[in-house]
Design an enzyme around this catalytic site. Structure first.
Site, short mmCIF file in Angstrom:
data_model
loop_
_atom_site.label_atom_id
_atom_site.label_comp_id
_atom_site.label_asym_id
_atom_site.label_seq_id
_atom_site.Cartn_x
_atom_site.Cartn_y
_atom_site.Cartn_z
N ASN A 81 0.82 -1.21 0.00
CA ASN A 81 0.00 0.00 0.00
C ASN A 81 0.85 1.26 0.00
OD1 ASN A 81 -2.11 -1.72 0.06
ND2 ASN A 81 -2.60 -1.43 2.22
N VAL A 82 0.28 2.30 -0.54
CA VAL A 82 0.99 3.57 -0.66
C VAL A 82 0.31 4.65 0.18
CG1 VAL A 82 1.92 3.05 -2.96
CG2 VAL A 82 -0.34 4.12 -2.76
N ASP A 83 -0.66 4.22 1.03
CA ASP A 83 -1.50 5.20 1.73
C ASP A 83 -0.94 5.70 3.06
OD1 ASP A 83 -2.02 3.01 3.45
OD2 ASP A 83 -3.90 2.51 2.41
N HIS A 98 5.96 -0.31 -2.61
CA HIS A 98 5.52 0.48 -3.77
C HIS A 98 5.53 1.98 -3.52
CE1 HIS A 98 3.26 -3.39 -5.22
NE2 HIS A 98 4.55 -3.41 -5.50
N CYS A 127 9.03 21.31 -8.62
CA CYS A 127 10.13 21.12 -7.66
C CYS A 127 10.50 22.45 -7.00
CB CYS A 127 11.33 20.54 -8.40
SG CYS A 127 12.80 20.39 -7.38
N ASN A 193 -8.21 -13.11 3.92
CA ASN A 193 -8.78 -12.51 2.72
C ASN A 193 -10.15 -13.14 2.51
OD1 ASN A 193 -9.32 -11.74 -0.04
ND2 ASN A 193 -7.12 -11.44 -0.34
N PRO A 194 -11.19 -12.34 2.28
CA PRO A 194 -12.51 -12.95 2.08
C PRO A 194 -12.57 -13.80 0.81
CG PRO A 194 -12.63 -10.52 1.95
CD PRO A 194 -11.21 -10.88 2.26
N GLU A 195 -11.61 -13.58 -0.09
CA GLU A 195 -11.65 -14.33 -1.35
C GLU A 195 -10.41 -15.19 -1.55
OE1 GLU A 195 -12.55 -11.81 -4.73
OE2 GLU A 195 -13.99 -10.71 -3.49
#
Ligand code: NAD
Ligand code: ZN
Length: 224
Positions: A81-83, A98, A127, A193-195
């Site tokens: 994750n990038v959050d 990532h 920049c 994971n639900p899946e």
């Protein structure tokens, strides 16, 4: 040592869309149009508008109970994750495979810095040192992962006896290879994971629940 590998699913519980699956970001946007360097160079405004939207959405969310549980148990986290939500939950050891969408870097010079503006003051942002074009410091399709993140991940996995694989579809290479690496070194693998995912056949235990419920079940069933 327990190590967690997390993906977009752990943040889905607090309303941050995943890339794949129902309601995923990719259903509305074509990733190849947005998350590649060539797309960015072709239309930096379009790509930055997408990131500006995602950053605004993420800023108003809080870490999930699952993020907090991992932080409280002091479990090192390798995340796709990038959050930045693991850090906001208080996790001290977080390897970001990532990158992070709150960090920017210059395409023209070596400038790298944090930018928390939502919305951005200018699109695309420039920049502060050379006026060049800034890009999000995330890993786009076709780009290599940061070497240090890979090194840190492998170091953690060399000492890992149990890996929690939480909320990842296991379809993004090379992050998806990390569970294989851990397993080869003797770690037990647990998927929350639900899946079903392509990694499921590798697992010693599968908990088909969301991240928070699944982690609670795991911690209550196993004395750690
Ligand atoms: P993915 O979107 O490919 O897969 C998400 C997975 O989460 C699926 O397997 C789904 O079944 C599972 N899931 C859904 N709800 C869940 C829940 N409540 N609890 C547990 N699992 C749940 O995500 P990925 O595997 O992380 O890989 C895709 C890429 O997506 C990564 O490179 C990452 O950088 C990027 N991404 C990050 C964010 C973020 O930072 N929050 C959001 C979207 C995508
Ligand atoms: Zn610069």
């Amino acid at each position: 040592m327990i190590v967690a590998l997390t993906g977009a699913g752990i943040s889905a519980e607090v309303g941050i869309p995943t890339f794949r699956g129902k309601g995923g970001l990719w259903n509305k946007e074509d990733p190849k149009e947005l998350a590649t360097l060539s797309a960015f160079l072709k239309d930096p405004v379009k790509v930055w508008k997408w990131y500006d939207w995602r950053r605004s959405l993420i800023k108003e969310k809080h870490p999930s109970e699952a993020h907090h549980l991992l932080a409280r148990k002091k479990i090192p986290v390798i995340t796709q994750n990038v959050d930045g939500l693991h850090q906001r939950a208080g996790s001290e050891q977080v390897v970001e495979l990532h990158g992070n969408l709150w960090r920017v870097r210059c395409l023209n010079c070596s400038y790298k810095g944090w930018n928390y503006d939502t919305p951005l003051k200018e699109v695309p942002p420039k920049c502060p040192e050379c006026g060049g074009l800034l890009r999000p410091d995330v890993v786009w399709f076709g780009e290599p992962l940061p070497e240090e993140a890979i090194r840190e991940s492998l170091e953690l996995l060399n000492y890992c006896s149990l890996m929690l694989v939480i909320g990842t579809s296991g379809s993004v290479y090379p992050a998806s290879q990390l569970p294989y690496y851990a397993k080869e070194r003797g770690a037990k693998l647990v998927e929350i994971n639900p899946e079903e995912t392509p990694l499921s056949p590798l697992m010693d235990l599968k908990i088909r629940k969301g991240a928070t419920e699944g982690l609670k079940e795991f911690f209550s069933s196993y004395e750690l």
